[in-house]
Design an enzyme around this catalytic site. Structure first.
Site, PDB file in Angstrom:
ATOM      1  N   SER A 148      -6.196  15.667 136.097  1.00  0.00           N
ATOM      2  CA  SER A 148      -5.866  15.091 137.247  1.00  0.00           C
ATOM      3  C   SER A 148      -5.754  14.849 138.365  1.00  0.00           C
ATOM      4  O   SER A 148      -5.618  16.332 138.808  1.00  0.00           O
ATOM      5  CB  SER A 148      -4.429  14.449 136.455  1.00  0.00           C
ATOM      6  OG  SER A 148      -3.556  14.993 137.104  1.00  0.00           O
ATOM      7  N   LYS A 149      -5.168  13.861 139.448  1.00  0.00           N
ATOM      8  CA  LYS A 149      -5.224  14.573 140.459  1.00  0.00           C
ATOM      9  C   LYS A 149      -4.359  15.025 140.871  1.00  0.00           C
ATOM     10  O   LYS A 149      -4.704  16.019 142.602  1.00  0.00           O
ATOM     11  CB  LYS A 149      -4.717  12.650 141.807  1.00  0.00           C
ATOM     12  CG  LYS A 149      -5.614  11.995 141.686  1.00  0.00           C
ATOM     13  CD  LYS A 149      -5.127  10.215 140.906  1.00  0.00           C
ATOM     14  CE  LYS A 149      -5.311  10.097 139.654  1.00  0.00           C
ATOM     15  NZ  LYS A 149      -5.809   9.512 138.833  1.00  0.00           N
ATOM     16  N   ARG A 150      -3.330  15.416 140.361  1.00  0.00           N
ATOM     17  CA  ARG A 150      -2.361  16.227 140.363  1.00  0.00           C
ATOM     18  C   ARG A 150      -2.586  18.217 140.331  1.00  0.00           C
ATOM     19  O   ARG A 150      -2.695  19.045 141.299  1.00  0.00           O
ATOM     20  CB  ARG A 150      -1.697  16.579 139.073  1.00  0.00           C
ATOM     21  CG  ARG A 150      -0.188  17.702 139.581  1.00  0.00           C
ATOM     22  CD  ARG A 150       0.452  17.091 137.950  1.00  0.00           C
ATOM     23  NE  ARG A 150      -0.099  17.469 136.544  1.00  0.00           N
ATOM     24  CZ  ARG A 150      -0.412  16.865 135.507  1.00  0.00           C
ATOM     25  NH1 ARG A 150      -0.214  15.418 136.152  1.00  0.00           N
ATOM     26  NH2 ARG A 150      -0.727  17.461 135.044  1.00  0.00           N
ATOM     27  N   HIS A 151      -3.849  18.244 139.998  1.00  0.00           N
ATOM     28  CA  HIS A 151      -4.981  19.818 139.976  1.00  0.00           C
ATOM     29  C   HIS A 151      -5.422  19.457 140.853  1.00  0.00           C
ATOM     30  O   HIS A 151      -6.601  20.596 140.989  1.00  0.00           O
ATOM     31  CB  HIS A 151      -5.803  20.126 138.721  1.00  0.00           C
ATOM     32  CG  HIS A 151      -5.090  19.070 137.340  1.00  0.00           C
ATOM     33  ND1 HIS A 151      -4.508  18.263 136.986  1.00  0.00           N
ATOM     34  CD2 HIS A 151      -3.487  20.689 136.276  1.00  0.00           C
ATOM     35  CE1 HIS A 151      -4.246  18.181 135.306  1.00  0.00           C
ATOM     36  NE2 HIS A 151      -3.569  20.245 135.320  1.00  0.00           N
ATOM     37  N   GLY A 152      -5.910  19.009 142.274  1.00  0.00           N
ATOM     38  CA  GLY A 152      -7.374  18.528 142.897  1.00  0.00           C
ATOM     39  C   GLY A 152      -7.887  17.327 142.809  1.00  0.00           C
ATOM     40  O   GLY A 152      -7.858  16.662 142.332  1.00  0.00           O
TER      41      GLY A 152
END
Length: 487
Positions: free
Chosen positions: A249-253
RNA sequence: GGCCCGUUGGUCAAGCGGUUAAGACAUCGCCCUUUCACGGCGAAGACAGGAGUUCGAUUCUCCUACGGGUCACCA
């Protein structure tokens, strides 16, 4: 004839998981001399996103996945957009109703909600309330125009085994399967239904998709069986996850192809990276063009376990592709990033490109790397100390004035000329190269680490700015030693 | 929770009954060098656990643990 299809729903940017699925579909088709089809699955009218279809075309074009049939280029099995195929599905659903393999369901959403709420995880899904309504009652409700869906009757007992090309034999108990909706009350088919009908009508031989579909595959098979259609070869793909083991997800980049490109990753590098995420060739090779992959891809190299998307590895691939770029193309590629920092015109663009090409792994690294060329950086005089080059503020204070004098009248201000002049100075003073290069670099850049050496920096800065920076440095050094003398 | 799937170094992964258990990224060291990077050389680091089967299990079977997926009128 092998036929694969990429069937995205236009609900947003293209996620790299989806892109990998598309890539594998393409590779399976190409490696087997088959055809690769694009089909847009827009049966969920509520989730459509403007521009999403364009993003799909754009992405596929950018990575070079050319489809043989699709909404934009047509083909013998069109239309290739499910909303345009809408009237096609109902007759199939009604056929099953006539054959007693499906039924009308008049249950309201409210009732279904309630069902979910009251049954504490015991009963699986729908309670089959409408499965055995008397036909008179069904007709009456139909005539009254009551909103309804069509559900498939699932077997109440037994189990079913199917083969997956990656995961092998998978057996599921029929009791796990609920009477799935085939046709929604808005008249659109569900994904499950449209998918099977379209895959059959479009003669798809290999169904390639993420492993999240593994557990619903028995439902598809029951549908194929109900129609007497041949079940396709299933190729389920392991998931791509983030560093923490959770879904990417966006959390990972950045997770969309577009975002990755914006950060300065090359499409070829992205493709190469994801090709190897969940698949491995027979030899140990890692660098592959799309055409090379097309030639050697094979389903038996696909692994079963989920893989973590590693941005470090992507950066490495990207670096490899950057270094392999023809110089001219690289220079053009980085130009926008350079104008961001320098404005127009960019000084010494060819030299900058030469310095940057072996050094960067992402476009986004450039601004920070070259900023010192446009603005004088504050720095500590300690920077003039460098053990390896036998340099110190004191030696710099002695050498910098000499450098200034040597360079002051130099013309033309070229790489060769500056180099020769500096080297001559070093030789004349019986100094090692590093002893003069180090203070020159610091005075010009204000930092220990720079793309390129002191000579290159001087050329890019130009003579006036170079001399100005030298002057500032030697004055600061003189001031410092005077202070020291006073003390 | 039910069902399905998975588990080799930090990450990607080879392996498909007998191997000193490859390789790549990342990490660290050395070399090259006007810094860094590139490049070259090298180091460290793994079969989740337990029972079987077998002369022999990373490889086959079962159990446990852990991880994930899925249980919609979403795809």
């Amino acid at each position: 004839m092998v036929r694969t299809r990429y069937a995205p729903s236009p609900t947003g940017m293209m996620h790299i998981g989806n892109l990998r699925t598309a890539l594998y579909e393409y590779l399976i088709a190409r490696s087997l001399g088959g055809r690769f089809i694009l089909r847009i699955e827009d049966t969920d009218q509520e989730r459509l996103v403007d521009g999403a279809v364009d993003a799909i075309y754009k992405t596929l074009r950018a990575v070079g996945l050319r489809h043989d049939e699709g909404p934009d280029i047509g083909g013998q099995y069109g239309p290739y957009v499910q909303s345009e195929r809408r009237r096609l599905y109902r007759p199939y659903a009604e056929q099953l109703v006539r054959e007693g393999k499906a039924y009308y369901c008049f249950c309201t959403r409210e009732r279904l909600e309630q069902l979910k709420a009251t049954a504490p995880g015991e009963v699986v899904g729908y309670d089959r309330h409408c499965r055995d309504l008397p036909s008179g009652e069904v007709q009456r409700l139909l005539d009254a125009g009551t909103a309804c869906v069509i559900r498939q009757k699932m077997p109440l007992s037994g189990s079913k085994t199917f083969q997956d090309a990656v995961y092998g034999a998978i057996t599921v108990d029929n009791r796990e399967l609920e009477d799935q909706v085939l046709l929604k009350s808005d008249g659109f088919p569900t994904y499950n239904f449209a998918n099977v009908v379209d895959d059959h009508l479009m003669a798809i031989t290999h169904v390639v998709r993420g492993s999240e579909y593994l557990s619903s595959t028995p439902k598809y098979n029951l549908l194929y069986d109900a129609f007497g259609w041949q079940v396709p070869t299933y190729v389920h793909l392991p998931l791509i996850i983030g560093k923490d083991g959770r879904k990417l997800s966006k959390r990972h980049g950045a997770t969309s192809f577009e975002a990755l490109v914006q950060e300065g990753y090359l499409p070829e590098a992205i493709v190469n990276t994801i090709a190897l995420l969940g698949w491995c060739p027979k030899d140990n090779r890692e660098l592959f063009s799309l055409d090379e992959l097309s030639a050697i891809f094979s389903v038996d190299g696909i692994s079963k376990s989920p893989s973590v998307f590693d941005y470090d590895k992507l950066a490495w691939f990207n670096g490899e592709y950057i270094r392999a770029m023809p110089a001219g193309r690289f220079q053009a590629w980085i130009h926008p990033a350079l104008t961001q920092v320098f404005g127009e015109p960019v000084p010494e663009p060819a030299l900058l490109a030469e310095l940057l090409q072996p050094r960067i792994s992402r476009l986004a690294e450039i601004p920070e790397m070259v900023r010192f060329l446009t603005a004088r950086q504050p720095y500590e005089l300690d920077l003039f100390s460098n053990k390896k080059n036998k340099a110190s503020p004191e030696s710099a204070a002695r050498i910098l004035p000499l450098l200034y004098d040597a360079l002051a009248g130099l013309a033309p201000w070229t790489r060769q000329a500056v180099h020769d002049r500096v080297m001559a100075l070093a030789a004349g003073q019986e100094l090692k190269t590093g002893q003069v290069m180090w203070p020159l670099r610091i005075a010009l850049s204000g930092q220990a680490v720079t793309p390129g050496g002191a000579i290159e920096i001087a050329v890019i800065l130009g003579r006036d700015e170079s001399l100005a920076r030298l002057n500032i440095a030697l004055e600061r050094l003189a001031g410092a030693s005077a202070e020291k003398g006073d003390a």
